[in-house]
Design a protein around this motif. Structure first.
Motif, mmCIF file in Angstrom:
data_model
loop_
_atom_site.group_PDB
_atom_site.id
_atom_site.type_symbol
_atom_site.label_atom_id
_atom_site.label_comp_id
_atom_site.label_asym_id
_atom_site.label_seq_id
_atom_site.Cartn_x
_atom_site.Cartn_y
_atom_site.Cartn_z
ATOM 1 N N ARG B 94 0.790 -1.050 -0.151
ATOM 2 C CA ARG B 94 0.100 0.179 0.047
ATOM 3 C C ARG B 94 0.675 1.187 -0.354
ATOM 4 O O ARG B 94 0.738 2.387 -1.118
ATOM 5 C CB ARG B 94 -1.076 -0.326 1.321
ATOM 6 C CG ARG B 94 -1.975 -0.806 1.431
ATOM 7 C CD ARG B 94 -3.222 -1.448 0.108
ATOM 8 N NE ARG B 94 -3.856 -1.722 -0.098
ATOM 9 C CZ ARG B 94 -5.118 -2.369 0.667
ATOM 10 N NH1 ARG B 94 -5.068 -0.844 1.758
ATOM 11 N NH2 ARG B 94 -5.923 -2.687 1.048
ATOM 12 N N LEU B 95 2.106 1.023 0.790
ATOM 13 C CA LEU B 95 2.538 2.309 0.571
ATOM 14 C C LEU B 95 3.393 2.669 -0.625
ATOM 15 O O LEU B 95 3.175 3.605 -1.041
ATOM 16 C CB LEU B 95 4.225 1.752 1.418
ATOM 17 C CG LEU B 95 5.246 2.815 1.784
ATOM 18 C CD1 LEU B 95 4.620 4.353 2.636
ATOM 19 C CD2 LEU B 95 6.244 2.284 2.863
ATOM 20 N N GLN B 96 3.622 1.260 -1.515
ATOM 21 C CA GLN B 96 4.400 1.865 -2.840
ATOM 22 C C GLN B 96 3.183 2.736 -3.454
ATOM 23 O O GLN B 96 3.343 3.996 -3.971
ATOM 24 C CB GLN B 96 4.482 0.571 -3.703
ATOM 25 C CG GLN B 96 5.383 0.071 -3.353
ATOM 26 C CD GLN B 96 5.858 -1.351 -3.933
ATOM 27 O OE1 GLN B 96 5.142 -1.381 -5.104
ATOM 28 N NE2 GLN B 96 6.382 -2.397 -2.962
ATOM 29 N N VAL B 97 1.742 2.416 -3.513
ATOM 30 C CA VAL B 97 0.698 3.459 -4.286
ATOM 31 C C VAL B 97 0.827 4.741 -3.508
ATOM 32 O O VAL B 97 0.524 5.561 -4.255
ATOM 33 C CB VAL B 97 -0.673 2.700 -3.683
ATOM 34 C CG1 VAL B 97 -1.953 3.457 -4.308
ATOM 35 C CG2 VAL B 97 -0.220 0.975 -4.017
ATOM 36 N N THR B 98 0.668 4.976 -2.209
ATOM 37 C CA THR B 98 0.697 6.023 -1.907
ATOM 38 C C THR B 98 2.100 6.750 -1.782
ATOM 39 O O THR B 98 1.799 8.562 -2.133
ATOM 40 C CB THR B 98 0.330 6.306 -0.378
ATOM 41 O OG1 THR B 98 -0.370 5.395 0.027
ATOM 42 C CG2 THR B 98 -0.387 6.969 0.122
ATOM 43 N N ALA B 99 2.931 6.461 -2.144
ATOM 44 C CA ALA B 99 4.409 7.329 -2.670
ATOM 45 C C ALA B 99 3.621 7.670 -3.387
ATOM 46 O O ALA B 99 4.401 9.515 -3.591
ATOM 47 C CB ALA B 99 5.652 6.402 -2.848
ATOM 48 N N TRP B 100 3.684 7.087 -4.900
ATOM 49 C CA TRP B 100 2.959 7.483 -6.048
ATOM 50 C C TRP B 100 2.234 8.657 -5.904
ATOM 51 O O TRP B 100 2.670 10.217 -6.475
ATOM 52 C CB TRP B 100 2.935 6.096 -7.119
ATOM 53 C CG TRP B 100 3.503 5.385 -7.097
ATOM 54 C CD1 TRP B 100 3.781 4.376 -7.344
ATOM 55 C CD2 TRP B 100 4.390 6.312 -8.285
ATOM 56 N NE1 TRP B 100 4.784 3.265 -7.934
ATOM 57 C CE2 TRP B 100 5.596 4.509 -8.794
ATOM 58 C CE3 TRP B 100 4.540 7.400 -9.301
ATOM 59 C CZ2 TRP B 100 5.937 4.126 -10.577
ATOM 60 C CZ3 TRP B 100 5.344 6.950 -10.258
ATOM 61 C CH2 TRP B 100 6.234 5.691 -10.763
ATOM 62 N N LEU B 101 1.582 8.381 -5.602
ATOM 63 C CA LEU B 101 0.528 9.580 -5.605
ATOM 64 C C LEU B 101 0.559 11.104 -4.499
ATOM 65 O O LEU B 101 1.089 11.932 -5.035
ATOM 66 C CB LEU B 101 -1.026 8.800 -4.052
ATOM 67 C CG LEU B 101 -2.064 10.140 -4.131
ATOM 68 C CD1 LEU B 101 -2.449 10.706 -5.236
ATOM 69 C CD2 LEU B 101 -3.055 9.998 -3.225
ATOM 70 N N VAL B 102 1.926 10.933 -3.402
ATOM 71 C CA VAL B 102 1.846 11.920 -2.697
ATOM 72 C C VAL B 102 3.259 12.112 -3.291
ATOM 73 O O VAL B 102 3.366 13.801 -3.325
ATOM 74 C CB VAL B 102 2.744 11.419 -1.375
ATOM 75 C CG1 VAL B 102 3.233 12.133 -0.873
ATOM 76 C CG2 VAL B 102 1.406 10.773 -0.409
ATOM 77 N N VAL B 103 4.220 11.835 -4.091
ATOM 78 C CA VAL B 103 4.982 11.882 -4.731
ATOM 79 C C VAL B 103 5.244 13.340 -5.872
ATOM 80 O O VAL B 103 5.321 14.261 -6.052
ATOM 81 C CB VAL B 103 6.670 11.202 -4.706
ATOM 82 C CG1 VAL B 103 7.661 11.875 -6.343
ATOM 83 C CG2 VAL B 103 6.612 11.148 -4.152
#
Lengths: 506, 316
Positions: B94-103
């Protein structure tokens, strides 16, 4: 030096142009609606609650059987759309004159997705496993089984300790699911069943994809692949259908949002019934509620028609007791306690609890919140004081109202099938009802033949209504919206499953 | 310099320990019994007691904390109560998903804010500057989820250019990935960009009033060139600070935006965990977010030192 900014800006411009390019290609080329239906044999269904695990033998909740029962697993028997018990893996069955022995004849060409054939030994294994390994409360329905034996690979005999009509009915629910003796090691992630579909991929937090089981013993389904897509937010669910990400909304949570679909020729709206009785529950152990007149006063004080209009856009059905129209013993009792404010006031006076203060403790569910406001204002018009508490659902509501019965009034939809006995037949249940009179009726209904069952259940439902054991606000409708060309959608949502096998595209 | 680094690192470590205690304590006082939620209505008291034992909820809180914290140190987040699946890999997914979004949102915010903020500052008395300023005020006032809903209505429902929701990993289908990322990243990025613009503007304004910039102008550099050569690096210090802080708001915004756009990121995982009373899962996710924030602040501190040589003298 400005190298820091130059680099950041360069990276940003690359990223931004990639996004713009994506947007442009989306605009000029294929529309997003092409993706789920591509190839013509794939379908996407939008649902509201994602399962946390795929193992309904140890995890409760409606989401797992909704996805798997009837689709990945078969039972011996199932319910048709009108609520009748019909054959599934059992071709036929007989009941002994003492109503204690059931003999099932099984289909002989069913196979599990792990390659093993389905036999009576698997049925015996599955039935015994409910008693030994299941941890959810539903397992109790199997307690009545004394012994299950394999007569031959296609003959199964089940002996009950006492006659029970309810048992065969419960076999249509998840406890009747047939498992493979060699396929129960990884139920949480890798279910093995005999159904028309098998598990494809599960993207946690997003979707479950089912693929057609090409070895299925029955009529093969139309769609090669069905994606169950999960949405927490009703607006997101509606948008997904509007933009073609999904083809069906399995249950519309916000009926006021239906307008955008009814006015659009691309969609069909189907309204059926459910088992979800929205109950204004009374804590019958509280002193004021021990007086029948007090309970009746509350029922007479509520204008159910107006309530349904306000809090569920007029969709749904008034039922007046704890029986949905798809149960054989349904009678419309909605007129038995009509809206009559004067009568309510006089009953309230007579009960000696006029002006009482009540705590209406609501779970944080949309229908409960909106109906709660209406109930409050209508009860206040007969002089009761009502204080609304919102309790987070499920955790806080389960502890405070359900476990500790620390409430006067609550509103919750009881969606379990044939749950009159479960909700009102047990004095330890949170409604604190379970009178001996009702318990006796329920026992006679369960043990008797079909006619007795029908008569006694009708009597039980009338008793609940006359006694005002609770108030029945309305029955939740099953509201489904789908692309116009989808056929085979079951109108009523009265079982635990969402049957994908009959869906097709015309 | 080294002493300063060690000091910063000690603060980071201490904050992590304190926050882990706090996170655990908050979970412990949260009403609602995980076993009861897992078993739902109709569960018998025996079944609930049995499940509590299975989850280890019947042990003293200190034992539970030590178990959990020592697991964390080893990188083990434990096993979810509800799904009975290891939490670590789930969170990593899930962190990968959120990281894409946030970055992506951060990049959009920077791309918007740096030029817009600079122009606003350089022309703060001109009409164009005032117009941009007003526009950014609007952006500041709009919450990210509302921006998301508006973007959906316009670009997904009306125009049909982009999907309204969903997520496809970039390795599976990069085009679909970019399409699905576009609207949520924009809705976060636009709002953050508007906020950031205000900071860039005031930082640049401050720099513009500095003597060295006047000197640069006096040497004959045109205003924007002088700003580019001498000003932006100085303006960067306060902006980087804010950037660090904004990452926190961005993470929180992402939780809501993930729900609006049905994206299986950390936010959705966290909300599901809370409603299922999957305490270990919630503790794990919250702890990870806390760690992310603390580490970002730590990095921001280091970045200051890199950008502004004057600060390096502090540890003499």
């Amino acid at each position: 030096m400005s190298r820091f900014f130059t680099k950041a800006a360069a990276a940003a411009i690359v990223m931004a142009s990639a996004l713009v390019a994506a947007a442009c290609s989306a605009g000029s080329g294929t529309s997003p609606s092409a993706s789920p239906g591509a190839g013509g044999r794939a379908l996407a269904v939008g649902l509201v609650a994602e399962p946390a695990s795929l193992d309904f033998t140890t995890t409760d909740g409606a989401a797992i059987p909704q996805a798997l029962l009837g689709n990945v697993y078969n039972g011996l028997v199932k319910q048709d759309d009108s609520g009748k018990i019909v054959p599934d893996l059992a071709k036929s069955w007989t009941v002994s004159p003492d109503r204690k022995t059931y003999t099932f004849t099984l289909v002989d060409n069913a196979k599990f997705t792990n390659g093993a054939p389905f036999t009576a030994a698997d049925a015996v294994f599955s039935i015994n496993r409910v008693k030994s390994s299941w941890t959810t409360s539903l397992k109790a329905a199997m307690d009545v089984v004394q012994e299950a034996t394999e007569v031959s690979p296609t003959q199964l005999k089940v002996v009950l300790g006492a006659p029970s009509n309810d048992w065969l009915f419960r076999m249509t629910t998840r406890i009747g699911a047939m498992f493979s003796q060699t396929g129960v090691d990884k139920l949480a992630t890798d279910p093995v069943g005999t159904g028309p579909y098998r598990l494809g991929t599960w993207q946690r937090g997003d979707s479950i994809t089912l693929r057609r089981n090409d070895d299925y013993w029955g009529t093969k389904p139309f769609f090669d692949q069905v994606t169950l897509k999960y949405f927490k937010d009703p607006t997101a669910l509606n948008n997904a259908l509007l933009t073609g990400t999904i083809n069906i909304i399995s249950t519309v949570q916000a009926p006021e949002s239906l307008g955008q679909f009814t006015s659009n020729a691309k969609f069909q709206v189907i309204e059926g019934t459910t088992n979800g009785e929205v109950v204004l529950s009374f804590n019958n152990s509280k002193p004021a509620f021990k007086d029948k007149r007090f309970r009746q006063a509350i029922r007479h004080a509520i204008d159910h028609k107006a309530l349904l209009e306000t809090c569920f856009a007029g969709r749904g059905k008034l039922i007046g007791s704890m029986v949905p129209p798809t149960d054989p013993w349904f009678e419309d009792l909605s007129a038995a306690t009509p809206f009559d404010r004067a009568k309510a006031k006089s009953l309230l006076q007579a009960s000696g609890s006029a002006g009482a203060s009540l705590r209406l403790r609501l779970p944080t569910l949309p229908y409960a919140t909106s109906c709660g406001q209406v109930v409050k204002s209508q009860l206040e018009q007969i002089g009761l004081k009502v204080k609304i508490d919102q309790l987070e659902f499920p955790a806080a509501w389960l502890t405070t109202v359900f476990k500790n019965a620390d409430y006067d009034l609550s509103i919750i939809s009881h969606v379990e099938p044939r749950d009159l006995g479960a909700v009102f037949g047990n004095p330890a249940y949170y409604t604190r009802y379970g009178t001996p009179q009702l318990k006796a009726l329920l026992a006679e209904a369960d043990a008797g033949d079909e006619q007795t069952q029908l008569a006694k259940m009708k009597e039980a439902a009338r008793l609940l209504s006359d006694e005002a054991a609770a108030d029945w606000l309305f029955l939740l409708p099953s509201l489904i919206v789908a692309d116009k060309n989808i056929t085979g959608i079951p109108a009523n949502a009265i079982t635990e499953q969402f049957d994908l096998s009959r869906l097709a595209r015309s | 310099m080294l002493l300063r680094l060690i000091g910063r690192f000690a603060v980071l470590a201490a904050s992590l320990v304190v926050s882990s205690v706090l996170v655990f304590a908050f979970m412990a006082v949260l009403p609602g019994d995980p076993a009861r939620v897992a078993l739902g209505v109709n569960a018998s008291p025996e079944a609930i007691a049995q499940l509590r034992q299975q989850f280890g909820l019947d042990r003293p809180l200190t034992t539970q904390y030590v178990d959990w914290a020592s697991g964390l140190v080893r990188g083990d987040f434990g096993t979810s109560y509800v799904s009975k699946v290891a939490i670590g890999p789930q969170v990593a997914d899930r962190l990968q998903v959120t990281a894409w979004l946030v970055v992506t949102a951060m990049v959009i915010a920077l791309v918007l804010a740096v030029p817009a903020g600079t122009v606003m500052a350089a022309r703060h008395r001109k009409l164009s500057g005032l117009f941009l300023s007003a526009l950014s005020q609007v952006g500041v006032a709009v919450p990210a989820f509302l921006a998301g809903i508006l973007l959906i209505v316009v670009f997904a429902v009306r125009l049909g250019w982009l999907p309204a929701n969903g997520w496809t990993p970039p390795v599976v289908d990069p085009v679909m990935f970019a399409k699905q990322l576009a609207l949520p990243a924009l809705s976060l990025g636009l709002v953050q960009g508007a906020v950031l613009t205000r900071y860039v503007r005031s930082a640049v304004l401050d720099v513009l009033r500095e003597d060295y910039l006047r000197t640069a102008r006096a040497k004959g550099l045109r205003p924007f060139k002088a700003l580019w050569r001498h000003g932006l690096r100085n303006a960067a210090v306060p902006v980087v600070t804010v950037l660090g802080l904004q990452l926190t708001t961005l993470l929180i915004g992402a939780v809501v935006v993930e729900r609006v756009f049905v994206i299986p990121g950390l936010g959705s995982l966290l909300l599901d965990g809370v409603s299922n009373r999957d305490l270990l899962l919630v503790q794990g996710v919250v702890m990870l977010l806390v760690m992310a924030v603390l580490v970002v602040n730590f990095l921001v501190d280091l970045l200051y030192l890199a950008i502004d040589p004057r600060l390096r003298g502090g540890a003499r």
